[in-house]
Scaffold this active site. Sequence first.
Site, PDB file in Angstrom:
ATOM      1  CB  CYS A  78      36.974  28.617  39.848  1.00  0.00           C
ATOM      2  SG  CYS A  78      35.993  27.222  40.346  1.00  0.00           S
ATOM      3  CG  HIS A 170      35.945  31.084  43.778  1.00  0.00           C
ATOM      4  ND1 HIS A 170      35.980  31.506  42.388  1.00  0.00           N
ATOM      5  CD2 HIS A 170      35.403  30.057  43.925  1.00  0.00           C
ATOM      6  CE1 HIS A 170      35.372  30.717  41.676  1.00  0.00           C
ATOM      7  NE2 HIS A 170      35.207  29.596  42.624  1.00  0.00           N
ATOM      8  CD  GLU A 172      36.649  35.120  42.889  1.00  0.00           C
ATOM      9  OE1 GLU A 172      38.040  34.915  43.002  1.00  0.00           O
ATOM     10  OE2 GLU A 172      36.109  34.429  42.224  1.00  0.00           O
TER      11      GLU A 172
END
Lengths: 188, 308
Positions: A78, A170, A172
């Site tokens: 991002c 994302h 994560e």
Amino acid sequence: MTIGVLALQGDFAEHRAMLARMGVDSREVRKVDDLNGVDALIIPGGESTTIGKLMARYGLDAAIRARAQQGMPIYGTCAGLILLAKDIEGSDQPRLGLMDIAVVRNAFGRQIESFEADIPFAPTPDQPVRGVFIRAPIISRVGAGVQVLSAFDNKIVAVQQGNLLATAFHPELTDDTRVHRYFLTLVK
Amino acid sequence: MSTHVSTHEQESRYEVQKATWRTKVGLAEMLRGGVIMDVVNAEQARIAEEAGAVAVMALERVPADIRREGGVARMSDPVVIEEIMNAVTIPVMAKCRIGHFAEAMILEALGVDFIDESEVLTPADEEHHVNKHAFKTPFVCGARDLGEALRRVGEGAAMIRTKGEAGTGNIVEAVRHMRAIMRDIRRIHSAPEDELMAIAKQLQAPYDLVVEVHQTGRLPVPNFSAGGVATPADAALMMWLGAEAVFVGSGIFKSSNPEARARAIVDAVTYYREPEMLAEISKGLGEAMPSLDVRKLADEELMAVRGW
């Protein structure tokens, strides 16, 4: 192997938590010296204008560019994607500019348009990945040496150029380690 | 050779889910390690963005002026909010009154990125807060202790901040609130499982969220600090105490050199563990905002006690 996670601002703790779940050592990178002994670098999600300004104020931009040119792999999510891009449409904000791509910030709209969807990811052709897009950018131009790893609805959202990997989404923020595992295959 | 890619709108072949809990909390996660600054016009918003703010809070009046002028403090004029949204590319937040879900609906319609259900404004409902699950826009709420924080998360807040005592330039209340929250998190994390229901009863907090804190050792959503931050050292102190990011209200634009102070507070949040760097960062910032002794405020002047 130690993975550095740029920790100037953003969701660096989520990246470190994911690496820990994978049994991989990581370290926060806030100063130029923190890059010593790091085999690869993750640039997290966050506010790209903030991270870019802090990188420039404290000399991390030049240090990261130098390491990248020596072959250090970098993965940007991002804001990290935006900072890796050579061109940011309509913006002169500080950046690394290492990848021959152009990006459009906030390409899907404001926060109310943030979304999740199962999207393709070329290195894992059998199973889609869960794309979490938060005020996300898209890639509007890719140069000759850039490989598109994910596109959906005609929007490019993941690219690779040699040792540099970038996603508009994302991983994560999910439990799925496959995108990070793919990044680790780029680390010698 | 370059390839140009079309980005025009079209029907998606993919199952797109908007405004999920993960995208709401996710935006809060993206703001971590950053500074969110109160601004009252486009010029201040640009100064904040240039200094490195991760977001701005769009307001008609900063808390110090609300305090001075008195009367009922309400949601800002949409014209002010839109002017600020048009001036910057970073996320824009705006405040609604506690319990005033109609103001929140207006803020969502304007497209603000985060809604602060804030004790700085005059509460509209002394019994109920906004049901934040009913909105697509994520909410941040203030808290003085862990029970209050978990009640707000139970209502759908995607971010918690300490209340502090806004507009005073005095960090003492934010410190009190952050220490209280972190102390109770540590207590729950180390408590045996069979004591969790009694703790939930004592804190007046939802049981399932108490269990979550027990398992993870942290709040279910990011834990930020607000209320009384006036200097880079104040911001660093809050980060040491467990804040994951810092709101600065009146502290920047009520000081003598907003540009320098804004940038210094941004740098202090990133480098809060580095005393030598903080010493450099803190030099030559001019006068901090005019400050107030919280103990000399009358009960009706306290903002932190609004809401429950």
